[in-house]
Design an enzyme around this catalytic site. Sequence first.
Site, mmCIF file in Angstrom:
data_model
loop_
_atom_site.group_PDB
_atom_site.id
_atom_site.type_symbol
_atom_site.label_atom_id
_atom_site.label_comp_id
_atom_site.label_asym_id
_atom_site.label_seq_id
_atom_site.Cartn_x
_atom_site.Cartn_y
_atom_site.Cartn_z
ATOM 1 N N MET A 136 -33.938 17.881 51.780
ATOM 2 C CA MET A 136 -34.791 17.134 52.691
ATOM 3 C C MET A 136 -36.052 17.913 53.082
ATOM 4 O O MET A 136 -36.165 19.108 52.830
ATOM 5 C CB MET A 136 -34.016 16.751 53.947
ATOM 6 N N HIS A 137 -36.990 17.200 53.681
ATOM 7 C CA HIS A 137 -38.144 17.738 54.415
ATOM 8 C C HIS A 137 -39.275 18.292 53.547
ATOM 9 O O HIS A 137 -40.345 18.600 54.072
ATOM 10 C CB HIS A 137 -37.732 18.849 55.390
ATOM 11 N N ASP A 159 -29.774 14.892 51.220
ATOM 12 C CA ASP A 159 -28.566 15.530 50.700
ATOM 13 C C ASP A 159 -27.369 15.428 51.640
ATOM 14 O O ASP A 159 -26.238 15.177 51.193
ATOM 15 C CB ASP A 159 -28.833 16.994 50.319
#
Length: 490
Positions: free
Chosen positions: A79-80, A235
């Site tokens: 992520m991110h 995830d």
Amino acid sequence: MYLGLDLGTSGVKAMLIDEGQRIIGSASAALEVSRPLPGWSEQDPSGWTRATEDAVGTLSATHPQALAAVRGIGLSGQMHGATLLDAQDAVLRPCILWNDTRSFREAAALDSDPQFRALTGNIVFPGFTAPKLAWVRENEPEIFAKVRWVLLPKDYLRLWLTGEHISEMSDSAGTAWLDTGHRKWSESLLAATRLEERHMPTLVEGTEGAGMLRPELASRWGMGANVVVAGGAGDNAASACGMGTVREGQAFVSLGTSGVLFAANARYLPNPESAVHAFCHALPNTWHQMGVILSATDALNWHSGITNRSAAELTGELGDMLSSPGSVTFLPYLSGERTPHNDAAIRGVFAGLGHESSRAALTQAVLEGVSFAIRDSLEALSAAGTSLARVTAIGGGSRSRYWLKSIATALNLPVDLPADGDFGAAFGAARLGLIAATGADPIATCTAPETAETIEPEVSLVPAYEEAYRRYRRLYPAIKGATIQSSRGV
């Protein structure tokens, strides 16, 4: 057949399942992380596509008939990450990853704007995507001026697979641009970072179709036409789909590179002051909360590198019988910390060292330190309105029985171990591919595995663990401001 693709930090995993959700085969390919400066963490997106080619290519060689029968593909991803593309979809710079802390000043500035916590339900952490774009605007203005698309890592993979600019709710909730309660982009939050909704991909639910596999890739991999690619998930939400953690009150603890305490929610329960993440789940009309620590197995791997002993050797020296906490305390803040401190500059420490402190004592302290960090997340979830009766353990660290006993005792909760099988993010992604392709019921599809064993807290050691946890909690304020991170990084 259904294919799950999990784009992690250290590699890409491809998994094939059949209509009965039996795993037919899997393959992986490694990725490298670049750390050009302290606190920085980057990857070249071309490595993601190469690793996916390698992993799926292996399945094409080992399971050609199964791959040819694939009807749906699901995606999971770290992520991110900020993947920046120009108007021709060319990558403008290496992706700034989830564990990059360079934008801590920008994160603090955005977090001081009350609308961010009000709309996203979260603190703006340095690892989130929005402060990364603020950093790029300030430090790489020539690149920022060319940005046409901001994609999360798995959604860049989707672009390569389908040609579509699409994301989904669970991953997008970690950008600090999503109105999490209403599951849509916020124009006002985007404007705060000098962006507009046109810079963002279209949003779908994780269970919905989000493009079709390009014919040239289908032909290369020996697959048929009309293979749908699901929205997928970040995830942790994908792992939750794989573990069947989709109903209210279900929870897991993940001991991967980072550590996660994940709880499914039937409603939106934000409480940013607790430093708990409140994100959309991959399934429609569901949300989840996460306490996140940045170094879980990463802390043990660091200790392994320092001692020149494998992680298995180090934990093996402790045996299987849980010991009372010793005099050494370890704070696992090797890359800063999220829950509960939101502190990108803090760094780890051993305290209480003496001449008698052996390698085994330090190993024990590392495991206990991560266990207590997860206890911090449990306390934060409790403050956010979530009460847990038990958790399921997943991730590489769950192979250590000592560590599991330590976590059970630190949390004072039973820890369930799932039956043998791979129920992680790739499996969850494959399930989402199945749902998107067939219209199957998400809750009925995302069932929990059988429990093989339950690790109960060591009741006789709970008081000693409570005392050690209080000592652990006193250390952070004692060292805050005393650890130094190079000014070149954070």
